[in-house]
Design an enzyme around this catalytic site. Structure first.
Site, PDB file in Angstrom:
ATOM      1  N   ARG A  21       0.656  -1.137   0.019  1.00  0.00           N
ATOM      2  CA  ARG A  21       0.019  -0.043  -0.089  1.00  0.00           C
ATOM      3  C   ARG A  21       0.914   1.054   0.047  1.00  0.00           C
ATOM      4  O   ARG A  21       1.674   1.292   1.098  1.00  0.00           O
ATOM      5  CB  ARG A  21      -0.899   0.165   1.163  1.00  0.00           C
ATOM      6  CG  ARG A  21      -1.953   1.300   1.215  1.00  0.00           C
ATOM      7  CD  ARG A  21      -2.945   1.154   0.497  1.00  0.00           C
ATOM      8  NE  ARG A  21      -3.927   2.092   0.740  1.00  0.00           N
ATOM      9  CZ  ARG A  21      -4.729   2.845  -0.332  1.00  0.00           C
ATOM     10  NH1 ARG A  21      -4.151   2.718  -1.130  1.00  0.00           N
ATOM     11  NH2 ARG A  21      -5.536   3.532   0.411  1.00  0.00           N
ATOM     12  N   GLU A  87      -4.569  -7.290  -6.254  1.00  0.00           N
ATOM     13  CA  GLU A  87      -3.478  -7.972  -6.587  1.00  0.00           C
ATOM     14  C   GLU A  87      -3.156  -9.205  -5.839  1.00  0.00           C
ATOM     15  O   GLU A  87      -2.648 -10.237  -6.212  1.00  0.00           O
ATOM     16  CB  GLU A  87      -2.287  -6.848  -6.059  1.00  0.00           C
ATOM     17  CG  GLU A  87      -1.879  -5.764  -7.155  1.00  0.00           C
ATOM     18  CD  GLU A  87      -0.636  -5.007  -6.621  1.00  0.00           C
ATOM     19  OE1 GLU A  87      -0.129  -5.180  -5.555  1.00  0.00           O
ATOM     20  OE2 GLU A  87      -0.483  -3.919  -7.170  1.00  0.00           O
TER      21      GLU A  87
END
Length: 144
Positions: A21, A87
């Site tokens: 992130r 992902e």
């Protein structure tokens, strides 16, 4: 560690794919890890682009498929990103289908929050459920 030590196949484009992130780790842990891997001549994919859109780019999906190892850097806001979750789904699919190695790293988050989807991870999924009310199957795939 040279790339040959990873046992790369002819279809592997990268030794390592980094999943993270950006707002949590791009300018600290992840950038340091990426630099260290590059110093060791380990071919590493890191998403340098911050383009926001509805879907993950095909280039990222191909990079995941073309990597021998994926390092998932779980952080406090990882689950709040639908990109990260998409992902992760692709990474686990490659792990299952191609025996791709997956290395989880827990950056300033308790591993049980990820495993049990509690704390910040629970909060993120509650928000996703509100945002994607018409797509409960997507939420279930992310949770799995």
């Amino acid at each position: 560690m040279a790339s040959s030590s990873f046992g790369l196949t002819s279809q592997s484009k990268y030794d390592v794919f980094l999943s993270f992130r950006g707002e949590d780790t791009r300018d600290n842990f992840t950038s340091h890890l990426h630099a260290a891997l590059c110093r060791k001549k380990i071919k590493t994919f890191i998403d340098e682009e911050l383009n926001r859109g509805d879907e993950i780019s095909p280039a990222i999906l191909k990079a995941i498929e073309g990597s021998k190892i994926t390092v998932i850097i779980f952080s406090k806001n990882y689950a709040s990103s639908k990109w990260c979750l998409d992902e992760l789904v692709k990474i686990l699919e490659c792990h299952k289908m191609n025996s791709q190695m997956v290395v989880p790293v827990f950056y300033r988050i308790d591993p049980s929050d990820v495993r049990k989807q509690s704390g910040r991870f629970k909060d993120a999924f509650v928000k996703h459920e509100e945002q994607f009310k018409d797509m409960p199957e997507k939420i279930q795939i992310w949770r799995a």
